[in-house]
Design a protein around this motif. Structure first.
Motif, PDB file in Angstrom:
ATOM      1  N   ALA A 133      -5.423  16.810  20.530  1.00  0.00           N
ATOM      2  CA  ALA A 133      -3.584  16.805  21.124  1.00  0.00           C
ATOM      3  C   ALA A 133      -3.029  15.301  21.833  1.00  0.00           C
ATOM      4  O   ALA A 133      -3.605  14.652  21.188  1.00  0.00           O
ATOM      5  CB  ALA A 133      -4.573  17.565  22.343  1.00  0.00           C
ATOM      6  N   SER A 142     -13.849  28.004  22.320  1.00  0.00           N
ATOM      7  CA  SER A 142     -13.996  28.237  20.233  1.00  0.00           C
ATOM      8  C   SER A 142     -15.320  27.460  19.672  1.00  0.00           C
ATOM      9  O   SER A 142     -15.855  27.891  18.925  1.00  0.00           O
ATOM     10  CB  SER A 142     -12.718  28.160  19.930  1.00  0.00           C
ATOM     11  OG  SER A 142     -12.139  27.697  20.052  1.00  0.00           O
ATOM     12  N   THR A 182       0.682  17.112  26.076  1.00  0.00           N
ATOM     13  CA  THR A 182      -0.055  18.437  25.442  1.00  0.00           C
ATOM     14  C   THR A 182      -1.067  18.367  26.270  1.00  0.00           C
ATOM     15  O   THR A 182      -1.902  19.694  27.119  1.00  0.00           O
ATOM     16  CB  THR A 182      -0.234  18.795  24.407  1.00  0.00           C
ATOM     17  OG1 THR A 182       0.316  18.608  23.658  1.00  0.00           O
ATOM     18  CG2 THR A 182      -0.881  20.253  23.513  1.00  0.00           C
ATOM     19  N   ASP A 236      -0.556  21.570  29.535  1.00  0.00           N
ATOM     20  CA  ASP A 236      -1.263  23.041  28.412  1.00  0.00           C
ATOM     21  C   ASP A 236      -2.773  23.218  28.726  1.00  0.00           C
ATOM     22  O   ASP A 236      -3.355  22.986  28.195  1.00  0.00           O
ATOM     23  CB  ASP A 236      -0.893  23.356  27.131  1.00  0.00           C
ATOM     24  CG  ASP A 236      -0.660  24.700  26.797  1.00  0.00           C
ATOM     25  OD1 ASP A 236      -1.635  25.435  27.813  1.00  0.00           O
ATOM     26  OD2 ASP A 236      -0.246  25.104  25.852  1.00  0.00           O
ATOM     27  N   ARG A 237      -3.071  22.441  30.483  1.00  0.00           N
ATOM     28  CA  ARG A 237      -4.597  22.666  30.078  1.00  0.00           C
ATOM     29  C   ARG A 237      -4.928  23.773  29.696  1.00  0.00           C
ATOM     30  O   ARG A 237      -6.320  23.631  29.619  1.00  0.00           O
ATOM     31  CB  ARG A 237      -4.929  22.352  31.653  1.00  0.00           C
ATOM     32  CG  ARG A 237      -6.405  21.967  31.949  1.00  0.00           C
ATOM     33  CD  ARG A 237      -6.940  20.056  31.777  1.00  0.00           C
ATOM     34  NE  ARG A 237      -6.170  19.654  32.103  1.00  0.00           N
ATOM     35  CZ  ARG A 237      -5.759  18.481  32.980  1.00  0.00           C
ATOM     36  NH1 ARG A 237      -7.641  19.534  33.959  1.00  0.00           N
ATOM     37  NH2 ARG A 237      -5.201  18.073  33.641  1.00  0.00           N
ATOM     38  N   ASP A 238      -4.823  24.947  30.426  1.00  0.00           N
ATOM     39  CA  ASP A 238      -5.858  26.492  29.514  1.00  0.00           C
ATOM     40  C   ASP A 238      -5.594  26.168  28.167  1.00  0.00           C
ATOM     41  O   ASP A 238      -7.061  26.722  27.346  1.00  0.00           O
ATOM     42  CB  ASP A 238      -4.734  27.740  29.772  1.00  0.00           C
ATOM     43  CG  ASP A 238      -4.404  27.571  31.823  1.00  0.00           C
ATOM     44  OD1 ASP A 238      -5.214  27.139  32.149  1.00  0.00           O
ATOM     45  OD2 ASP A 238      -3.774  28.529  31.918  1.00  0.00           O
ATOM     46  N   ARG A 239      -4.714  25.893  27.314  1.00  0.00           N
ATOM     47  CA  ARG A 239      -4.703  26.150  25.652  1.00  0.00           C
ATOM     48  C   ARG A 239      -6.205  25.489  25.092  1.00  0.00           C
ATOM     49  O   ARG A 239      -7.130  25.364  24.490  1.00  0.00           O
ATOM     50  CB  ARG A 239      -3.869  25.381  25.057  1.00  0.00           C
ATOM     51  CG  ARG A 239      -3.917  26.129  23.621  1.00  0.00           C
ATOM     52  CD  ARG A 239      -1.699  25.297  22.925  1.00  0.00           C
ATOM     53  NE  ARG A 239      -1.534  24.120  23.030  1.00  0.00           N
ATOM     54  CZ  ARG A 239      -2.147  23.224  21.862  1.00  0.00           C
ATOM     55  NH1 ARG A 239      -3.028  23.666  21.535  1.00  0.00           N
ATOM     56  NH2 ARG A 239      -2.015  22.080  22.464  1.00  0.00           N
ATOM     57  N   ILE A 240      -5.986  24.192  25.585  1.00  0.00           N
ATOM     58  CA  ILE A 240      -6.974  22.929  25.557  1.00  0.00           C
ATOM     59  C   ILE A 240      -8.703  23.551  25.923  1.00  0.00           C
ATOM     60  O   ILE A 240      -9.636  23.198  25.122  1.00  0.00           O
ATOM     61  CB  ILE A 240      -6.887  21.590  26.271  1.00  0.00           C
ATOM     62  CG1 ILE A 240      -5.711  20.803  25.732  1.00  0.00           C
ATOM     63  CG2 ILE A 240      -7.811  20.438  25.853  1.00  0.00           C
ATOM     64  CD1 ILE A 240      -5.832  20.664  24.380  1.00  0.00           C
ATOM     65  N   ASN A 241      -8.665  23.858  27.421  1.00  0.00           N
ATOM     66  CA  ASN A 241      -9.808  24.396  27.907  1.00  0.00           C
ATOM     67  C   ASN A 241     -10.315  26.098  26.559  1.00  0.00           C
ATOM     68  O   ASN A 241     -11.241  25.991  26.566  1.00  0.00           O
ATOM     69  CB  ASN A 241     -10.221  25.444  28.862  1.00  0.00           C
ATOM     70  CG  ASN A 241      -9.842  24.050  30.170  1.00  0.00           C
ATOM     71  OD1 ASN A 241     -10.268  23.148  29.935  1.00  0.00           O
ATOM     72  ND2 ASN A 241      -9.273  24.447  31.106  1.00  0.00           N
ATOM     73  N   ALA A 242      -9.401  26.521  26.503  1.00  0.00           N
ATOM     74  CA  ALA A 242     -10.188  27.972  25.359  1.00  0.00           C
ATOM     75  C   ALA A 242     -10.127  26.813  23.651  1.00  0.00           C
ATOM     76  O   ALA A 242     -10.880  27.564  23.247  1.00  0.00           O
ATOM     77  CB  ALA A 242      -8.159  28.730  25.336  1.00  0.00           C
ATOM     78  N   GLU A 243      -9.804  26.017  23.676  1.00  0.00           N
ATOM     79  CA  GLU A 243     -10.340  25.600  22.013  1.00  0.00           C
ATOM     80  C   GLU A 243     -11.122  25.125  22.380  1.00  0.00           C
ATOM     81  O   GLU A 243     -11.771  24.978  21.227  1.00  0.00           O
ATOM     82  CB  GLU A 243      -9.108  24.411  21.962  1.00  0.00           C
ATOM     83  CG  GLU A 243      -9.025  23.968  20.646  1.00  0.00           C
ATOM     84  CD  GLU A 243      -7.985  23.109  19.921  1.00  0.00           C
ATOM     85  OE1 GLU A 243      -8.176  22.679  18.538  1.00  0.00           O
ATOM     86  OE2 GLU A 243      -6.964  23.201  20.659  1.00  0.00           O
TER      87      GLU A 243
END
Length: 302
Positions: free
Chosen positions: A127, A145, A131, A135-142
């Motif tokens: 990233a 997973s 980003t 967009d911290r939420d997307r990094i946490n979700a990735e």
């Protein structure tokens, strides 16, 4: 005989107590028990409460089902846009299969920590800085997973949540971002001010057209201005000067000029007087002009 019977009874009671102490196990509400009989796992998971096992042959291991929180130490990472920063995170996980946790992995808290460190460096490295900050939420979700993939089915663990806790930037990058943010705010302020001036000019143009259709509006606006100035306690003297008076002087000055004579036509006859060029001079202005001409003649004679 009576003494021997008492001694035998005491021995039996002691053996019963010993066997009960070796057979009875207490499982707490937040725990599950896994029983190993001669080293092999029994399929039945022991639930909370008192549980009986076979002494010597069975061994029960209690596994906590509570959510565990581990902190991932700060990791030095280079982002996709070649920015060096330090990132740390927090991982929340819990056990969903006690048998897999005990059989398939040794010291599963340490294993989860190592997987989290590797995943953190891998995800942040893919990233860019914008980003990561925006967009911290997307990094946490990735991150969730990536960590959950090797731990859920093989190890019997469920990664409930992963959060990037802190992002430490170099001092030079912090100063650059501060200057960029300041320049962006100044740009927006200038755009807003210019837009306000444009809207004000359009409103003023509409007001001027409305006042042009009503001649008395100019006088009312002038009187309103005088009232606004007089309301303040100051020494300002306001003298209204009608704009029509300037138009009158302009027409007077334009009417005093002689018209141009076309080519091929004679000038004014002997009985005709040429229109004086320029505005008509009053008595005082004519005297000043004569004195100036007399002074120029004297200087030229000397």
């Amino acid at each position: 005989m009576a003494a021997a019977a008492v001694i035998a009874l005491v021995i039996v009671i002691a053996l019963v107590v010993l066997v009960a102490s070796l057979s009875v196990r207490l499982v707490q509400q937040y725990q599950r028990g896994v029983v190993f009989r001669f080293g092999r796992v029994l399929e039945r998971i022991r639930q909370p409460g008192f549980q009986l096992i076979v002494p010597v042959a069975d061994r029960m291991v209690r596994v906590s089902m509570q959510t565990t929180v581990i902190g991932v130490p700060a990791q030095g990472v280079i982002t996709r846009d070649n920015v060096t920063l330090t990132v740390d995170a927090v991982v929340y996980y819990r056990v969903v299969d006690p048998v897999k946790v005990l059989v398939n992995v040794r010291d599963y808290p340490s294993a989860v920590l190592q997987v989290a460190q590797t995943a953190l460096r891998s995800v942040i490295g893919k990233a860019d800085l914008d980003t990561l900050l925006r967009d911290r939420d997307r990094i946490n979700a990735e991150l969730k997973s990536v960590i959950d993939a090797p731990t859920e089915k093989p190890w019997g663990l469920l990664i409930e949540r992963v959060e990037v806790k802190d992002v430490s930037l170099p001092e030079g990058m912090k100063r650059s971002m501060s200057r960029q943010a300041e320049a962006e705010r100044e740009r927006r302020a200038r755009v807003i001010a210019a837009d306000g001036e444009f809207q004000a000019s359009r409103r003023l143009a509409d007001a001027s057209r409305a006042m042009a259709n009503t001649p008395g509006a100019y006088q009312l606006r002038l009187l309103q201005t005088v009232v606004d100035v007089a309301a303040e306690k100051n020494s300002t003297l306001v003298m209204p000067f009608p704009v029509e008076l300037l138009s009158f002087f302009d027409r007077l000055a334009g009417g005093g000029r002689a018209p141009a004579v076309p080519t091929g036509q004679a000038g004014p006859g002997p009985t005709e007087q040429a229109t004086p060029v320029g505005p008509v001079l009053g008595p005082v202005t004519e005297n000043v002009a004569a004195a100036a001409a007399d002074g120029d003649g004297r200087r030229s004679a000397e």
